[in-house]
Design a protein around this motif. Structure first.
Motif, PDB file in Angstrom:
ATOM      1  N   THR A  91       0.851  -1.188   0.000  1.00 62.31           N
ATOM      2  CA  THR A  91       0.000   0.000   0.000  1.00 62.31           C
ATOM      3  C   THR A  91       0.884   1.235   0.000  1.00 62.31           C
ATOM      4  O   THR A  91       1.799   1.361   0.810  1.00 62.31           O
ATOM      5  CB  THR A  91      -0.930   0.002   1.225  1.00 62.31           C
ATOM      6  OG1 THR A  91      -1.729  -1.188   1.191  1.00 62.31           O
ATOM      7  CG2 THR A  91      -1.843   1.203   1.209  1.00 62.31           C
ATOM      8  N   CYS A  92       0.614   2.141  -0.941  1.00 59.19           N
ATOM      9  CA  CYS A  92       1.507   3.272  -1.198  1.00 59.19           C
ATOM     10  C   CYS A  92       0.940   4.589  -0.682  1.00 59.19           C
ATOM     11  O   CYS A  92      -0.181   4.971  -1.044  1.00 59.19           O
ATOM     12  CB  CYS A  92       1.741   3.421  -2.701  1.00 59.19           C
ATOM     13  SG  CYS A  92       2.400   1.955  -3.523  1.00 59.19           S
ATOM     14  N   LYS A  93       1.720   5.270   0.131  1.00 62.28           N
ATOM     15  CA  LYS A  93       1.380   6.634   0.503  1.00 62.28           C
ATOM     16  C   LYS A  93       1.706   7.546  -0.677  1.00 62.28           C
ATOM     17  O   LYS A  93       2.515   7.204  -1.543  1.00 62.28           O
ATOM     18  CB  LYS A  93       2.146   7.044   1.757  1.00 62.28           C
ATOM     19  CG  LYS A  93       1.698   6.259   2.982  1.00 62.28           C
ATOM     20  CD  LYS A  93       2.269   6.809   4.271  1.00 62.28           C
ATOM     21  CE  LYS A  93       1.695   6.051   5.477  1.00 62.28           C
ATOM     22  NZ  LYS A  93       2.176   6.592   6.759  1.00 62.28           N
ATOM     23  N   PRO A  94       1.065   8.726  -0.765  1.00 61.94           N
ATOM     24  CA  PRO A  94       1.298   9.575  -1.931  1.00 61.94           C
ATOM     25  C   PRO A  94       2.651  10.273  -1.907  1.00 61.94           C
ATOM     26  O   PRO A  94       3.206  10.572  -0.856  1.00 61.94           O
ATOM     27  CB  PRO A  94       0.158  10.599  -1.841  1.00 61.94           C
ATOM     28  CG  PRO A  94      -0.193  10.650  -0.388  1.00 61.94           C
ATOM     29  CD  PRO A  94       0.030   9.270   0.129  1.00 61.94           C
ATOM     30  N   PHE A  95       3.171  10.487  -3.098  1.00 58.78           N
ATOM     31  CA  PHE A  95       4.366  11.300  -3.343  1.00 58.78           C
ATOM     32  C   PHE A  95       5.656  10.719  -2.774  1.00 58.78           C
ATOM     33  O   PHE A  95       5.952   9.564  -3.003  1.00 58.78           O
ATOM     34  CB  PHE A  95       4.118  12.747  -2.895  1.00 58.78           C
ATOM     35  CG  PHE A  95       2.942  13.355  -3.593  1.00 58.78           C
ATOM     36  CD1 PHE A  95       2.999  13.672  -4.946  1.00 58.78           C
ATOM     37  CD2 PHE A  95       1.744  13.564  -2.923  1.00 58.78           C
ATOM     38  CE1 PHE A  95       1.886  14.188  -5.611  1.00 58.78           C
ATOM     39  CE2 PHE A  95       0.640  14.090  -3.584  1.00 58.78           C
ATOM     40  CZ  PHE A  95       0.719  14.403  -4.930  1.00 58.78           C
ATOM     41  N   ASP A  96       6.423  11.498  -2.011  1.00 58.99           N
ATOM     42  CA  ASP A  96       7.840  11.215  -1.793  1.00 58.99           C
ATOM     43  C   ASP A  96       8.140   9.890  -1.095  1.00 58.99           C
ATOM     44  O   ASP A  96       9.149   9.248  -1.393  1.00 58.99           O
ATOM     45  CB  ASP A  96       8.478  12.364  -1.010  1.00 58.99           C
ATOM     46  CG  ASP A  96       8.644  13.611  -1.876  1.00 58.99           C
ATOM     47  OD1 ASP A  96       8.304  13.543  -3.074  1.00 58.99           O
ATOM     48  OD2 ASP A  96       9.075  14.643  -1.351  1.00 58.99           O
ATOM     49  N   ALA A  97       7.300   9.469  -0.144  1.00 59.06           N
ATOM     50  CA  ALA A  97       7.581   8.219   0.571  1.00 59.06           C
ATOM     51  C   ALA A  97       7.588   7.034  -0.389  1.00 59.06           C
ATOM     52  O   ALA A  97       8.475   6.170  -0.328  1.00 59.06           O
ATOM     53  CB  ALA A  97       6.555   7.994   1.675  1.00 59.06           C
TER      54      ALA A  97
END
Length: 423
Positions: A91-97
């Motif tokens: 599961t992906c957090k948005p943007f840089d992380a």
């Protein structure tokens, strides 16, 4: 929130790494997928609705949803990915992380995955390389900004839904003159909501959504330009309508004031719907951010919140791709959006949602142009952080301690101090 010191952070990471290496979550069986997530509250929904729906058409692929506590997710994922023990789907957090995970080789490219054509460039922007050439997570859901209002209060006071900013301000004045309700429930003590439910809520109507957001990134627009100063000028008008003591009022305080029926309007994120469904004993509705007088096109903050990517080290890549493509379908989008009112599938499919307020929010996609918060992609990587500067300056103009011009200059000076396109 205070940052942990280096020693403590290093110890936590080391412990997480050791634990991850001892307790692998990758399935030992072919075509059994493990999904890593920080959404612990969603476990029941995945087990009872999403996974069974997928298995109706793919009974041969077993899927297990394995969430970690939200505060531990980043450390756990970094440790598991490094140790080679992470699940198949991340599961992906948005943007840089998530961009960092891709740059480290932990996530695969998904541009050619069947179903990716169902997502707009705005939806994919939170999980792409800076040049937009590569997408590494499937967009899953967004949250939408607007205003939630007490329908009973509006009916009692004979109020109409405001469509323009002059109508909005006139509505607040009528509520204030009557005296029965606080016109609008929002505080400035926690700062973030002044920017999130204030600046980023109404702002896209001033800077023309994606045009303005991308203009800040490429340097063709500046935060001292008139369209940004006007956002601050509008926020400065809010203070007199937020009720006594708003400067010391926290985010939970604001939610409580509205859910108790003491305020008529609440500057909102769609994630607040579930809270009010459980607490308010009156009927409430929602309206989109009013537009400046004479403006025909409306813009909304339809902000990317959660995505799903494939672990590059997965032994079940083919099955993971099958699941990810299914998650891009209208069926999956409808299940997800109805199970979590206020979180909306990012695909282009038209959604029909049973919760009336959640449906009202998502209906604005068909009337307005969507954008995302302008400080989230690229522009908050340096110091001072633009997101934090927007918190501070939004509070400043609402509290009356800073003029709109001063706020715009502070935000612009901070960004230009480290970001070359703005120099």
């Amino acid at each position: 929130m205070k940052k942990s010191n280096l020693t403590l952070g290093t110890s936590v990471a080391a412990i997480a790494l050791a634990a991850a290496s001892l307790t692998p979550t990758v399935s030992a069986f072919a075509d059994e997928l493990v999904i890593e997530s920080w959404r612990t509250d969603d476990l029941e929904i995945w087990e009872s609705q999403i996974i069974p729906a997928f298995n109706k058409s793919h009974p041969d692929i077993k899927v297990r949803f394995a969430p970690s506590p939200p505060t531990e997710y980043n450390a756990n994922m970094n440790a598991k990915l490094t140790a080679g023990t992470a699940g198949d789907l991340i599961t992906c957090k948005p943007f840089d992380a998530s961009l960092d995970l891709y740059n480290k080789g932990h996530l695969t490219k998904v541009d050619d995955l069947p179903g990716m054509e169902n997502f707009s460039s705005v939806a994919k922007s939170a999980w792409q390389t800076d040049d937009g050439s590569t997408t590494f997570c499937l967009p899953m859901a967004s949250v939408i900004h607007g205003f939630i209002y007490n329908k009973e209060a509006f009916k009692e006071l004979g109020l109409e839904i405001p469509k323009t900013i002059p109508e909005f301000m006139a509505t607040l004045e009528k509520i204030k003159e009557d005296g029965t309700y606080i016109p609008m429930s929002m505080g400035t003590a926690d700062q973030w909501e002044a920017a999130t439910m204030g600046f980023q809520n109404v702002g896209p109507n001033f800077w023309a959504g994606e045009k303005g957001r991308k203009g800040l990134i490429d340097g063709t627009e500046k935060l001292t330009d008139p369209q940004y100063v006007k956002v601050y000028e509008h926020l400065a008008e809010w203070g007199p309508y937020l009720g006594k003591g708003y400067k010391g009022q926290s985010y939970p305080d604001s939610q409580n004031l509205f859910s108790l029926g003491r305020a008529a309007i609440y500057p909102a994120g769609s994630w607040d719907i579930s809270t009010f469904n459980g607490q308010a004993d009156f009927e409430f509705g929602a309206f989109p951010p009013p537009v400046p007088a004479g403006q025909e096109t409306c813009y909304i903050s339809d902000h990317t919140d959660i995505g799903l990517g494939i672990n590059a080290a997965s032994k079940n890549v083919e099955a993971a791709e099958t699941f990810l493509s299914w998650m891009a379908s209208a069926e999956a989008g409808s299940i997800f959006s109805n199970a979590l009112p206020g979180f909306y599938a990012l695909s282009k499919h038209e959604l029909t949602i049973s919760d009336p307020v959640a449906q009202e929010f998502v209906s604005w996609r068909g009337k307005c142009e969507s954008s995302i918060r302008n400080s989230y992609q690229i522009l908050s990587r340096g110091t001072p952080n633009l997101e934090n500067d927007l918190w501070n300056t939004s509070v400043g103009v609402i509290n009356g301690t800073m003029t709109a011009e001063e706020a715009a200059k502070k935000a612009q000076d901070g960004l230009a101090s480290w970001y070359k396109p703005q120099q």
